[in-house]
Design an enzyme around this catalytic site. Structure first.
Site, mmCIF file in Angstrom:
data_model
loop_
_atom_site.group_PDB
_atom_site.id
_atom_site.type_symbol
_atom_site.label_atom_id
_atom_site.label_comp_id
_atom_site.label_asym_id
_atom_site.label_seq_id
_atom_site.Cartn_x
_atom_site.Cartn_y
_atom_site.Cartn_z
ATOM 1 N N GLY A 20 0.834 -0.958 -0.070
ATOM 2 C CA GLY A 20 -0.321 0.125 0.173
ATOM 3 C C GLY A 20 1.103 1.380 -0.022
ATOM 4 O O GLY A 20 -0.103 2.778 0.346
ATOM 5 N N LYS A 76 6.014 16.855 -3.922
ATOM 6 C CA LYS A 76 5.772 16.948 -1.912
ATOM 7 C C LYS A 76 6.711 18.506 -2.310
ATOM 8 O O LYS A 76 6.733 19.652 -1.240
ATOM 9 C CB LYS A 76 6.534 15.590 -1.502
HETATM 10 N N1 HSE Z 1 2.941 6.890 -2.753
HETATM 11 C C1 HSE Z 1 3.736 7.565 -1.474
HETATM 12 C C2 HSE Z 1 5.735 7.566 -1.440
HETATM 13 C C3 HSE Z 1 2.946 7.235 -0.854
HETATM 14 O O1 HSE Z 1 5.238 6.002 -2.289
HETATM 15 O O2 HSE Z 1 5.886 7.821 -0.787
HETATM 16 C C4 HSE Z 1 2.592 8.712 0.330
HETATM 17 O O3 HSE Z 1 2.474 9.664 -0.131
#
Ligand code: HSE
Length: 401
Positions: free
Chosen positions: A181, A199
């Site tokens: 997940g 981000k």
């Molecule tokens: N896909 C993102 C990661 C999830 O692997 O950091 C968290 O933002």
């Protein structure tokens, strides 16, 4: 206080679980109980306790004046943007983990929230469970930021760690990251660096108080990193990490996401697996680093629920955010200075030395390959020399001390 969760995927089910399991402590901290009245999802979940609050139509939530907090954990911009905007315009608070939405429309949604005297919170959009949005907004306010850099994607850090520790194969580990997940619905966003790019754009926007567009960030992912590159990293006493950075130099902002060889001199060296870390340098404070689980159901949901508590405490007052719609453009990365690990066919050794100078040779015992680390040089100078040299087997930025 009544809340609605939009999306019952990895994060949504985690939010539901936390709000249910930790109901009492959340009520105590929020000042009143937070009850999940609806969970919106197109799917059915037979046998799951969520069934009793599950709805398939957003209009039910939009039309219910009792809903004071909308928790958007669907991901993607469509239809999340429309749902969130409508919720804010209707005077509902919104908490989201959706970095794509925040990076693209954060400034506009914050302006609407301010006008409506509600809040738009997004702690989980960067660094999963790590508190970083609120610290930047509320704690590190005395400083002028000089640098924000870090490991901002759990999936890629998990892949690179497994490749380094076990020689694991890229595609196989990516599948595991998906099963845990960690990865986005389309994992290209992770491995191509776009997720980390969004981000760092959010963090730079909060530092600047202006909109730094993801599209203006120079982004390179980890798809070109091979097991051979990992062997070179080991030979150099380094690891390869996907580093996202925003640096301010003499008033200019430079932003980049790219894999980099770093040694133990950099605290990000020891940040492994799904863990993320954000290093912040303030002109008065010096360096601080925040680290923790950067992806996954409960860590991410924990950050979302911390926003729900904040929204419940401030349901009728906007707490303000330093992020206007004015645009701040980063500089071209051409003048950024980096060293590079360069790999070429062995018969190009003489030409490589002529073009780049001697450099620092590094060998992992491959007879058909010549590899070296360049002196520090501007990105544009490196690009010109690399073009002169012709086809490379690989090149990775290197911070070696
Ligand atoms: N896909 C993102 C990661 C999830 O692997 O950091 C968290 O933002």
């Amino acid at each position: 206080m009544k809340a609605a969760i939009l999306g019952y995927g990895t994060v949504g089910s985690g939010v539901y679980e936390i709000l249910t399991k930790n109901e009492a402590v959340i009520a105590a901290k929020a000042g009143e109980a937070v009850e999940v009245k609806y969970v919106l999802d197109l799917r059915d979940f037979p046998g799951d306790p969520v069934e009793k609050v599950l709805v398939h139509d957003y209009e039910i939530i939009a039309a219910d004046p009792e809903i004071a907090i909308v928790i958007e954990v669907m991901g993607g911009v469509k239809p999340a943007y429309e749902f969130v905007k409508r919720a804010l315009l209707a005077g509902k608070n919104v908490c989201t983990s959706n970095k794509e939405l925040v990076a693209k429309h954060g400034a506009e949604l914050l302006a609407i929230a301010k006008e409506q005297k509600v809040n738009f919170y997004f702690e989980a959009s960067v660094g999963g469970g790590i508190p970083i949005i609120r610290p930047l907004q509320e704690c590190l306010t005395a400083d002028v930021y000089e640098e924000i850099s870090g490991i901002l994607n759990g999936t890629t850090n998990y892949i690179l760690t497994r490749m380094y520790n076990e020689g694991a194969d890229f595609d196989g580990v990516l599948k595991e990251a998906q099963a845990c997940g960690y990865a986005e619905r389309n994992p290209a966003a992770d491995i191509e660096g776009h997720d980390a790019g969004r981000k760092i754009a959010i963090l730079a926007s909060l530092a600047e108080g202006k909109k730094v567009a993801f599209e203006d960030v120079t982004v390179e992912g980890i798809t070109a990193i091979s097991s051979t590159d990992i062997q070179y990293a080991k030979a150099l006493g380094a690891k390869i990490k996907l580093i996202a950075s925003a640096k301010w130099e003499n008033g200019s902002l430079f932003m980049m996401v790219a894999p980099k060889l770093i040694t133990a001199a950099n605290p990000l060296y020891s940040i492994d697996d799904v863990v993320n870390a954000v290093k912040v340098r303030g002109n008065m404070l010096g360096d601080v680093m925040f680290s923790g689980r950067g992806a996954g159901k409960l860590p991410t949901a924990s950050a979302v629920v911390s926003d729900v508590v904040a929204a419940a405490k401030h349901a009728k007052e906007n707490t303000g955010f330093f992020w206007s719609e004015e645009v701040r453009r980063p500089e071209s990365t051409d003048t950024m200075v980096n060293r590079f690990l360069v790999r070429v066919d062995a018969d190009k050794k003489a030409k490589a030395e002529a073009v780049f100078g001697a450099g620092k040779e590094v060998s992992i015992g491959l007879a058909d390959e010549f590899a070296f680390v360049t002196e520090p040089m501007q990105e544009s100078v490196f690009a010109a020399k690399a073009a002169e040299l012709g086809e490379l087997r690989g090149r990775i930025r290197a911070e070696l001390v």
